[in-house]
Scaffold this motif. Structure first.
Motif, mmCIF file in Angstrom:
data_model
loop_
_atom_site.group_PDB
_atom_site.id
_atom_site.type_symbol
_atom_site.label_atom_id
_atom_site.label_comp_id
_atom_site.label_asym_id
_atom_site.label_seq_id
_atom_site.Cartn_x
_atom_site.Cartn_y
_atom_site.Cartn_z
ATOM 1 N N THR A 23 0.864 -1.180 0.000
ATOM 2 C CA THR A 23 0.000 0.000 0.000
ATOM 3 C C THR A 23 0.902 1.232 0.000
ATOM 4 O O THR A 23 1.917 1.255 0.687
ATOM 5 N N LEU A 24 0.543 2.234 -0.779
ATOM 6 C CA LEU A 24 1.230 3.523 -0.780
ATOM 7 C C LEU A 24 0.228 4.612 -0.440
ATOM 8 O O LEU A 24 -0.940 4.513 -0.813
ATOM 9 N N MET A 25 0.686 5.646 0.221
ATOM 10 C CA MET A 25 -0.085 6.871 0.364
ATOM 11 C C MET A 25 0.580 7.883 -0.545
ATOM 12 O O MET A 25 1.803 7.877 -0.707
ATOM 13 N N MET A 26 -0.237 8.734 -1.166
ATOM 14 C CA MET A 26 0.291 9.635 -2.184
ATOM 15 C C MET A 26 -0.401 10.993 -2.110
ATOM 16 O O MET A 26 -1.532 11.092 -1.662
ATOM 17 N N SER A 27 0.293 12.016 -2.602
ATOM 18 C CA SER A 27 -0.244 13.373 -2.623
ATOM 19 C C SER A 27 0.514 14.185 -3.660
ATOM 20 O O SER A 27 1.627 13.832 -4.039
ATOM 21 N N ASP A 28 -0.106 15.272 -4.092
ATOM 22 C CA ASP A 28 0.626 16.238 -4.896
ATOM 23 C C ASP A 28 1.464 17.136 -4.002
ATOM 24 O O ASP A 28 2.384 17.797 -4.471
ATOM 25 N N GLY A 29 1.148 17.176 -2.710
ATOM 26 C CA GLY A 29 1.832 18.095 -1.813
ATOM 27 C C GLY A 29 1.360 19.508 -2.086
ATOM 28 O O GLY A 29 0.263 19.727 -2.592
ATOM 29 N N THR A 30 2.193 20.465 -1.750
ATOM 30 C CA THR A 30 1.883 21.868 -2.048
ATOM 31 C C THR A 30 3.089 22.483 -2.732
ATOM 32 O O THR A 30 4.192 21.959 -2.667
ATOM 33 N N ARG A 31 2.871 23.579 -3.382
ATOM 34 C CA ARG A 31 3.986 24.262 -4.049
ATOM 35 C C ARG A 31 5.011 24.756 -3.033
ATOM 36 O O ARG A 31 6.149 25.002 -3.373
ATOM 37 N N ALA A 32 4.599 24.878 -1.774
ATOM 38 C CA ALA A 32 5.499 25.363 -0.727
ATOM 39 C C ALA A 32 6.449 24.275 -0.230
ATOM 40 O O ALA A 32 7.397 24.569 0.481
ATOM 41 N N GLN A 33 6.224 23.031 -0.599
ATOM 42 C CA GLN A 33 7.076 21.945 -0.124
ATOM 43 C C GLN A 33 8.453 21.990 -0.756
ATOM 44 O O GLN A 33 8.590 22.306 -1.931
ATOM 45 N N THR A 34 9.439 21.639 0.028
ATOM 46 C CA THR A 34 10.803 21.615 -0.479
ATOM 47 C C THR A 34 11.474 20.270 -0.256
ATOM 48 O O THR A 34 12.662 20.132 -0.496
ATOM 49 N N ASP A 35 10.732 19.261 0.224
ATOM 50 C CA ASP A 35 11.368 17.975 0.521
ATOM 51 C C ASP A 35 11.627 17.181 -0.754
ATOM 52 O O ASP A 35 11.338 17.615 -1.854
ATOM 53 N N LYS A 36 12.176 16.007 -0.597
ATOM 54 C CA LYS A 36 12.565 15.171 -1.719
ATOM 55 C C LYS A 36 11.414 14.329 -2.266
ATOM 56 O O LYS A 36 11.631 13.441 -3.078
ATOM 57 N N GLY A 37 10.197 14.551 -1.797
ATOM 58 C CA GLY A 37 9.048 13.848 -2.343
ATOM 59 C C GLY A 37 8.701 12.545 -1.655
ATOM 60 O O GLY A 37 7.995 11.735 -2.219
ATOM 61 N N VAL A 38 9.187 12.333 -0.434
ATOM 62 C CA VAL A 38 8.818 11.133 0.305
ATOM 63 C C VAL A 38 8.711 11.473 1.790
ATOM 64 O O VAL A 38 9.416 12.346 2.298
ATOM 65 N N ALA A 39 7.780 10.814 2.457
ATOM 66 C CA ALA A 39 7.633 10.950 3.906
ATOM 67 C C ALA A 39 7.258 9.580 4.449
ATOM 68 O O ALA A 39 6.773 8.721 3.716
ATOM 69 N N PHE A 40 7.495 9.395 5.725
ATOM 70 C CA PHE A 40 7.093 8.162 6.385
ATOM 71 C C PHE A 40 5.794 8.427 7.128
ATOM 72 O O PHE A 40 5.723 9.340 7.942
ATOM 73 N N LEU A 59 11.660 12.838 17.593
ATOM 74 C CA LEU A 59 11.993 13.182 16.209
ATOM 75 C C LEU A 59 12.219 14.685 16.044
ATOM 76 O O LEU A 59 13.026 15.112 15.225
ATOM 77 N N ALA A 60 11.512 15.482 16.852
ATOM 78 C CA ALA A 60 11.606 16.940 16.745
ATOM 79 C C ALA A 60 12.900 17.493 17.338
ATOM 80 O O ALA A 60 13.300 18.609 17.006
ATOM 81 N N GLU A 61 13.569 16.708 18.193
ATOM 82 C CA GLU A 61 14.831 17.168 18.770
ATOM 83 C C GLU A 61 15.834 17.407 17.644
ATOM 84 O O GLU A 61 16.111 16.511 16.858
ATOM 85 N N GLU A 62 16.321 18.622 17.544
ATOM 86 C CA GLU A 62 17.240 19.050 16.486
ATOM 87 C C GLU A 62 16.594 18.998 15.099
ATOM 88 O O GLU A 62 17.273 19.130 14.088
ATOM 89 N N GLY A 63 15.295 18.770 15.056
ATOM 90 C CA GLY A 63 14.557 18.744 13.798
ATOM 91 C C GLY A 63 13.636 19.957 13.709
ATOM 92 O O GLY A 63 13.900 20.994 14.321
ATOM 93 N N GLU A 64 12.539 19.792 12.979
ATOM 94 C CA GLU A 64 11.598 20.901 12.787
ATOM 95 C C GLU A 64 10.172 20.369 12.794
ATOM 96 O O GLU A 64 9.842 19.431 12.059
ATOM 97 N N VAL A 89 6.639 16.073 11.418
ATOM 98 C CA VAL A 89 7.918 16.567 11.901
ATOM 99 C C VAL A 89 9.012 16.135 10.931
ATOM 100 O O VAL A 89 8.947 15.041 10.364
ATOM 101 N N ALA A 90 9.959 17.026 10.695
ATOM 102 C CA ALA A 90 11.149 16.666 9.921
ATOM 103 C C ALA A 90 12.253 16.402 10.937
ATOM 104 O O ALA A 90 12.529 17.253 11.787
ATOM 105 N N ASP A 91 12.854 15.220 10.859
ATOM 106 C CA ASP A 91 13.902 14.899 11.829
ATOM 107 C C ASP A 91 15.195 15.641 11.479
ATOM 108 O O ASP A 91 15.266 16.375 10.484
#
Length: 132
Positions: free
Chosen positions: A61-78, A95-100, A117-119
């Motif tokens: 199973t995959l979850m998918m999205s177009d995301g938003t134009r404001a996204q800057t990640d590499k196109g994958v999340a857990f 995960l938020a420690e030293e992350g965002e 959260v971005a680690d």
């Protein structure tokens, strides 16, 4: 049961990718919601883009999205689905420690307690909890 599901982002090509994966893996679309169907606005989101979709086949199973134009990640999340809020908060905070914190843990319109959260390595985690 807790599960980890890859969440892929397609920057405007999610509907096309869903059709492609359906043909390749002989799967089906389990759920599909456009940004225009959400009760709140999302910064940088095209209303015609896919906000969330699931692709299901007999292999995965995959979850998918177009995301938003404001996204800057590499196109994958857990996407981690859990059933214990205390454990969800503990993992989120670690995960938020030293992350965002992208989105703080909160109740959502789709019925989950959710946060992003971005680690410290830049990987994005989406924590869903169905337990109250």
């Amino acid at each position: 049961m807790n599960t980890l599901t890859p969440y892929l982002f397609f920057n405007g090509k999610c509907a096309e990718a869903l059709d492609f994966y359906c043909a390749v893996f002989e799967g089906k679309i389990g759920d599909k919601q456009l940004y225009s169907e959400a009760p709140q606005a999302f910064e940088g989101a095209d209303p015609n883009w896919v906000m969330h979709a699931t692709f299901e086949c007999d292999l995965f199973t995959l979850m998918m999205s177009d995301g938003t134009r404001a996204q800057t990640d590499k196109g994958v999340a857990f996407s981690l689905e859990m059933n214990d809020r205390a454990k969800q908060k503990m993992i989120f905070d670690r995960l938020a420690e030293e992350g965002e914190v992208v989105m703080p843990l909160e109740d959502t319109f789709w019925g989950a307690h959710f946060g992003q959260v971005a680690d410290k390595y830049g990987f994005r985690w989406m924590l869903h909890c169905s337990d109250s």
